[in-house]
Design a protein around this motif. Structure first.
Motif, PDB file in Angstrom:
ATOM      1  N   PHE A   1       0.836  -1.207   0.000  1.00 18.47           N
ATOM      2  CA  PHE A   1       0.000   0.000   0.000  1.00 18.47           C
ATOM      3  C   PHE A   1       0.870   1.256   0.000  1.00 18.47           C
ATOM      4  O   PHE A   1       0.591   2.224  -0.708  1.00 18.47           O
ATOM      5  N   LEU A   2       1.961   1.225   0.787  1.00 19.43           N
ATOM      6  CA  LEU A   2       2.853   2.378   0.859  1.00 19.43           C
ATOM      7  C   LEU A   2       3.493   2.648  -0.498  1.00 19.43           C
ATOM      8  O   LEU A   2       3.546   3.802  -0.947  1.00 19.43           O
ATOM      9  N   ARG A   3       3.977   1.591  -1.152  1.00 18.30           N
ATOM     10  CA  ARG A   3       4.621   1.757  -2.459  1.00 18.30           C
ATOM     11  C   ARG A   3       3.620   2.288  -3.488  1.00 18.30           C
ATOM     12  O   ARG A   3       3.962   3.133  -4.316  1.00 18.30           O
ATOM     13  N   LYS A   4       2.402   1.782  -3.446  1.00 19.23           N
ATOM     14  CA  LYS A   4       1.379   2.258  -4.381  1.00 19.23           C
ATOM     15  C   LYS A   4       1.093   3.738  -4.157  1.00 19.23           C
ATOM     16  O   LYS A   4       0.892   4.503  -5.109  1.00 19.23           O
ATOM     17  N   THR A   5       1.057   4.149  -2.894  1.00 21.10           N
ATOM     18  CA  THR A   5       0.820   5.560  -2.574  1.00 21.10           C
ATOM     19  C   THR A   5       1.955   6.428  -3.106  1.00 21.10           C
ATOM     20  O   THR A   5       1.727   7.486  -3.702  1.00 21.10           O
ATOM     21  N   ILE A   6       3.198   5.976  -2.915  1.00 22.28           N
ATOM     22  CA  ILE A   6       4.359   6.711  -3.417  1.00 22.28           C
ATOM     23  C   ILE A   6       4.316   6.806  -4.937  1.00 22.28           C
ATOM     24  O   ILE A   6       4.586   7.870  -5.518  1.00 22.28           O
ATOM     25  N   ASN A   7       3.957   5.707  -5.585  1.00 27.31           N
ATOM     26  CA  ASN A   7       3.868   5.717  -7.050  1.00 27.31           C
ATOM     27  C   ASN A   7       2.831   6.704  -7.549  1.00 27.31           C
ATOM     28  O   ASN A   7       3.044   7.405  -8.543  1.00 27.31           O
ATOM     29  N   ASN A   8       1.693   6.773  -6.860  1.00 31.69           N
ATOM     30  CA  ASN A   8       0.642   7.715  -7.256  1.00 31.69           C
ATOM     31  C   ASN A   8       1.112   9.157  -7.096  1.00 31.69           C
ATOM     32  O   ASN A   8       0.788  10.026  -7.920  1.00 31.69           O
ATOM     33  N   ILE A   9       1.871   9.423  -6.053  1.00 30.17           N
ATOM     34  CA  ILE A   9       2.408  10.769  -5.828  1.00 30.17           C
ATOM     35  C   ILE A   9       3.431  11.125  -6.902  1.00 30.17           C
ATOM     36  O   ILE A   9       3.486  12.260  -7.395  1.00 30.17           O
ATOM     37  N   LEU A  10       4.242  10.150  -7.298  1.00 30.08           N
ATOM     38  CA  LEU A  10       5.329  10.399  -8.245  1.00 30.08           C
ATOM     39  C   LEU A  10       4.885  10.410  -9.712  1.00 30.08           C
ATOM     40  O   LEU A  10       5.644  10.846 -10.578  1.00 30.08           O
ATOM     41  N   ARG A  11       3.681   9.926 -10.004  1.00 26.86           N
ATOM     42  CA  ARG A  11       3.291   9.747 -11.409  1.00 26.86           C
ATOM     43  C   ARG A  11       3.331  11.045 -12.203  1.00 26.86           C
ATOM     44  O   ARG A  11       3.809  11.071 -13.344  1.00 26.86           O
ATOM     45  N   LYS A  12       2.862  12.146 -11.640  1.00 29.55           N
ATOM     46  CA  LYS A  12       2.876  13.416 -12.388  1.00 29.55           C
ATOM     47  C   LYS A  12       4.289  13.894 -12.688  1.00 29.55           C
ATOM     48  O   LYS A  12       4.613  14.185 -13.849  1.00 29.55           O
ATOM     49  N   PRO A  13       5.166  14.004 -11.688  1.00 31.18           N
ATOM     50  CA  PRO A  13       6.534  14.421 -12.016  1.00 31.18           C
ATOM     51  C   PRO A  13       7.257  13.406 -12.908  1.00 31.18           C
ATOM     52  O   PRO A  13       8.095  13.785 -13.734  1.00 31.18           O
ATOM     53  N   PHE A  14       6.944  12.131 -12.756  1.00 31.58           N
ATOM     54  CA  PHE A  14       7.527  11.083 -13.589  1.00 31.58           C
ATOM     55  C   PHE A  14       7.161  11.299 -15.052  1.00 31.58           C
ATOM     56  O   PHE A  14       8.018  11.278 -15.944  1.00 31.58           O
ATOM     57  N   ASN A  15       5.892  11.528 -15.318  1.00 27.18           N
ATOM     58  CA  ASN A  15       5.451  11.764 -16.690  1.00 27.18           C
ATOM     59  C   ASN A  15       5.987  13.079 -17.248  1.00 27.18           C
ATOM     60  O   ASN A  15       6.242  13.201 -18.449  1.00 27.18           O
ATOM     61  N   ARG A  16       6.172  14.038 -16.354  1.00 19.63           N
ATOM     62  CA  ARG A  16       6.649  15.351 -16.786  1.00 19.63           C
ATOM     63  C   ARG A  16       8.129  15.310 -17.181  1.00 19.63           C
ATOM     64  O   ARG A  16       8.538  15.933 -18.153  1.00 19.63           O
ATOM     65  N   ILE A  17       8.929  14.536 -16.449  1.00 20.22           N
ATOM     66  CA  ILE A  17      10.366  14.525 -16.712  1.00 20.22           C
ATOM     67  C   ILE A  17      10.717  13.637 -17.915  1.00 20.22           C
ATOM     68  O   ILE A  17      11.715  13.883 -18.595  1.00 20.22           O
ATOM     69  N   ALA A  18       9.892  12.633 -18.183  1.00 20.64           N
ATOM     70  CA  ALA A  18      10.164  11.726 -19.302  1.00 20.64           C
ATOM     71  C   ALA A  18       9.878  12.430 -20.625  1.00 20.64           C
ATOM     72  O   ALA A  18       8.799  12.984 -20.817  1.00 20.64           O
ATOM     73  N   THR A  19      10.837  12.399 -21.537  1.00 27.62           N
ATOM     74  CA  THR A  19      10.642  13.044 -22.842  1.00 27.62           C
ATOM     75  C   THR A  19      10.028  12.102 -23.873  1.00 27.62           C
ATOM     76  O   THR A  19       9.401  12.546 -24.818  1.00 27.62           O
ATOM     77  N   THR A  20      10.214  10.798 -23.692  1.00 28.15           N
ATOM     78  CA  THR A  20       9.622   9.796 -24.577  1.00 28.15           C
ATOM     79  C   THR A  20       9.142   8.630 -23.732  1.00 28.15           C
ATOM     80  O   THR A  20       9.886   8.112 -22.903  1.00 28.15           O
ATOM     81  N   LYS A  21       7.888   8.214 -23.948  1.00 24.14           N
ATOM     82  CA  LYS A  21       7.310   7.114 -23.173  1.00 24.14           C
ATOM     83  C   LYS A  21       6.891   5.991 -24.115  1.00 24.14           C
ATOM     84  O   LYS A  21       6.160   6.225 -25.080  1.00 24.14           O
ATOM     85  N   ILE A  22       7.366   4.784 -23.806  1.00 21.09           N
ATOM     86  CA  ILE A  22       7.169   3.624 -24.666  1.00 21.09           C
ATOM     87  C   ILE A  22       6.593   2.476 -23.844  1.00 21.09           C
ATOM     88  O   ILE A  22       6.923   2.316 -22.667  1.00 21.09           O
ATOM     89  N   ALA A  23       5.749   1.665 -24.479  1.00 20.13           N
ATOM     90  CA  ALA A  23       5.199   0.486 -23.813  1.00 20.13           C
ATOM     91  C   ALA A  23       4.992  -0.629 -24.833  1.00 20.13           C
ATOM     92  O   ALA A  23       4.743  -0.362 -26.002  1.00 20.13           O
ATOM     93  N   PRO A  24       5.085  -1.891 -24.393  1.00 16.83           N
ATOM     94  CA  PRO A  24       4.864  -3.006 -25.311  1.00 16.83           C
ATOM     95  C   PRO A  24       3.392  -3.312 -25.551  1.00 16.83           C
ATOM     96  O   PRO A  24       3.044  -4.045 -26.469  1.00 16.83           O
ATOM     97  N   SER A  25       2.509  -2.769 -24.697  1.00 15.73           N
ATOM     98  CA  SER A  25       1.064  -2.959 -24.852  1.00 15.73           C
ATOM     99  C   SER A  25       0.336  -1.804 -24.190  1.00 15.73           C
ATOM    100  O   SER A  25       0.911  -1.069 -23.371  1.00 15.73           O
TER     101      SER A  25
END
Length: 346
Positions: free
Chosen positions: A109-133
Motif C-alpha cells: 500500500f505504501l509503495r502504491k501511494t508513493i507511485n501515485n504521488i510520483l506519477r505526475k513528475p515522472f510523466n513530466r520529466i520523461a521526454t519519450t514514453k514507450i510500452a509493449p502494450s
C-alpha cells in the motif's frame, strides 16, 4: 534473461553500427554480459537503489556526466523510476526515455501511494514514453497519458518450427513419445508456477506427459520440492539460449501468469506455430494468431486439463509471415525504436 533484458538485447543485436547501447545495472555478471561487450557496449555497475538510494543516485548521475550521455532509456514498471531519470537529467542527459515493462506488480500500500504521488513528475520529466502494450503503458504512465507502442519484435525466421530440431531435442531430453507441456519464465510469484503444477497434476493422471520448465528464480527450490514424488515427469532446464529449438520440441505452451506487460515468450511460441493456453489476465494484444486460447486462473485446474486435451491433435504450421505483417519483425521494430528514441529515420 528476463523479458526486459531480452527485449533490449534483441534491439541491441539489430542496431546499425552507427549506434551503440551501453548498460547501467545493479547486479553481478549476467547472462548477456559477454555478448554486450562483443557488440561494443560498456557495462557500468551501481548500488541497488532499494538498498542504497543516495549512493545509487550519485553513481548514476556521475556515469551520465562523465561519459556525456544525451540519451537515456529507463526500463521500469512504476513511477519510482523518476529518481533515476532525475539523476540522469542532473548528469546532463537531454532525452529521458522510459519503457514500461509490466502491467502490474506486487507493491505494498505504501509503495502504491508513493507511485501515485510520483506519477505526475515522472510523466513530466520523461521526454519519450514507450510500452509493449496498452495495458502496460496505462499501468506505468496512467490511463490518460500519451505513450508510444513498441512491439516486442523477434528475429522471426529463427523461430520457424523445425522438425529436425524437435526430434533432436526430444531425444536429448528423453521426452520422445510423450506429450510435452512447456513454460518459459522466471520462477517468481508473477508466473504462477504453483497453479501450473496444479494443472499438470491433473494432466499426468490421464496422459503420458512431461512438463518442461525453462528459467531460474527465487521460487525454483520450492517448486522442485513440490514435485519430488513425480520429479521424473518435470524437466527443469534452467536458463537456455536455444529457445526456438525447445519450442519446436514442445506440444503445447501453458502460461497462467497473474499479469504480464506483453510476454516475449508467448510471441515466440506463436512464431513457432506452438498452440498456447494462457491466463485471461494477460493483455489481449498478445492475441496475434489463432494459436492462443485464454482461460481464467479462477477456474479449476481440471478445466485447463480439458482444454489441453482439446489441443493435443493440432498440426504445427508456420506463422512467421502473419507476425511479419503485424509488425513483429525485429528489423521493423528497430526502425521504430530509433525514430522514437533518437527522432531519426533509417
Amino acid at each position: 534473461m528476463g523479458g526486459a533484458e531480452t527485449f533490449l538485447m534483441k534491439i541491441n543485436r539489430s542496431l546499425p553500427s552507427s549506434y551503440r547501447m551501453d548498460f547501467i545495472v545493479s547486479t553481478n555478471e549476467g547472462v548477456y554480459e559477454e555478448e554486450v561487450k562483443k557488440l561494443g557496449g560498456r557495462i557500468f555497475r551501481i548500488p541497488l537503489r532499494t538498498s542504497s538510494p543516495i549512493k545509487s543516485y550519485k553513481a548514476l548521475k556521475k556515469i551520465v556526466s562523465d561519459h556525456h550521455y544525451d540519451y537515456v532509456l529507463k526500463l521500469c514498471d512504476t513511477p519510482i523510476g523518476y529518481f533515476d531519470l532525475l539523476a540522469c537529467k542532473k548528469g546532463g542527459a537531454t532525452h529521458l526515455c522510459v519503457r514500461s515493462c509490466n502491467a502490474s506488480s506486487q507493491d505494498s500500500f505504501l509503495r502504491k501511494t508513493i507511485n501515485n504521488i510520483l506519477r505526475k513528475p515522472f510523466n513530466r520529466i520523461a521526454t519519450t514514453k514507450i510500452a509493449p502494450s496498452s495495458l502496460a503503458g496505462e499501468y506505468t504512465f496512467g490511463k490518460n497519458e500519451d505513450f508510444h507502442l513498441l512491439h516486442n519484435g523477434l528475429a522471426l525466421e529463427q523461430y520457424r518450427f523445425n522438425k529436425e530440431e524437435r526430434e533432436r531435442v526430444r531425444k536429448e531430453w528423453n521426452i520422445e513419445n510423450t506429450f510435452v507441456i512447456g513454460h518459459i519464465g522466471r520462477f517468481s510469484h508473477q508466473k504462477n508456477h504453483d497453479y501450473l503444477l496444479d494443472i499438470f497434476e491433473e494432466v499426468r493422471k490421464e496422459k503420458n506427459a512431461r512438463l518442461m520448465l525453462i528459467g531460474e528464480g527465487e521460487l525454483l527450490y520450492d517448486i522442485k520440492e513440490r514435485v519430488q514424488h513425480y520429479k521424473d515427469e518435470v524437466i527443469f532446464c534452467g536458463l537456455q539460449k536455444n529457445i526456438p529449438s525447445l519450442l519446436s520440441a514442445m506440444d503445447l505452451f501453458v502460461f497462467p501468469s497473474f499479469y504480464e506487460g506483453m510476454p516475449n515468450t508467448v510471441i515466440e511460441a506463436q512464431a513457432n506455430g506452438l498452440p498456447c493456453l494462457i491466463s485471461d489476465t494477460i493483455t489481449k494484444e498478445v492475441l496475434l494468431t489463432d494459436l492462443i486460447e485464454m482461460v481464467s486462473i479462477e477456474e479449476s485446474p481440471s478445466l485447463w486439463k480439458d482444454k489441453i486435451k482439446m489441443n493435443r491433435e493440432r498440426e504445427r504450421t508456420h506463422y512467421v509471415e502473419e507476425l511479419k505483417e503485424k509488425g513483429y519483425d525485429i528489423e521493423d521494430v528497430v526502425k521504430t525504436f530509433i525514430s522514437l528514441i533518437f527522432e531519426e529515420e533509417l
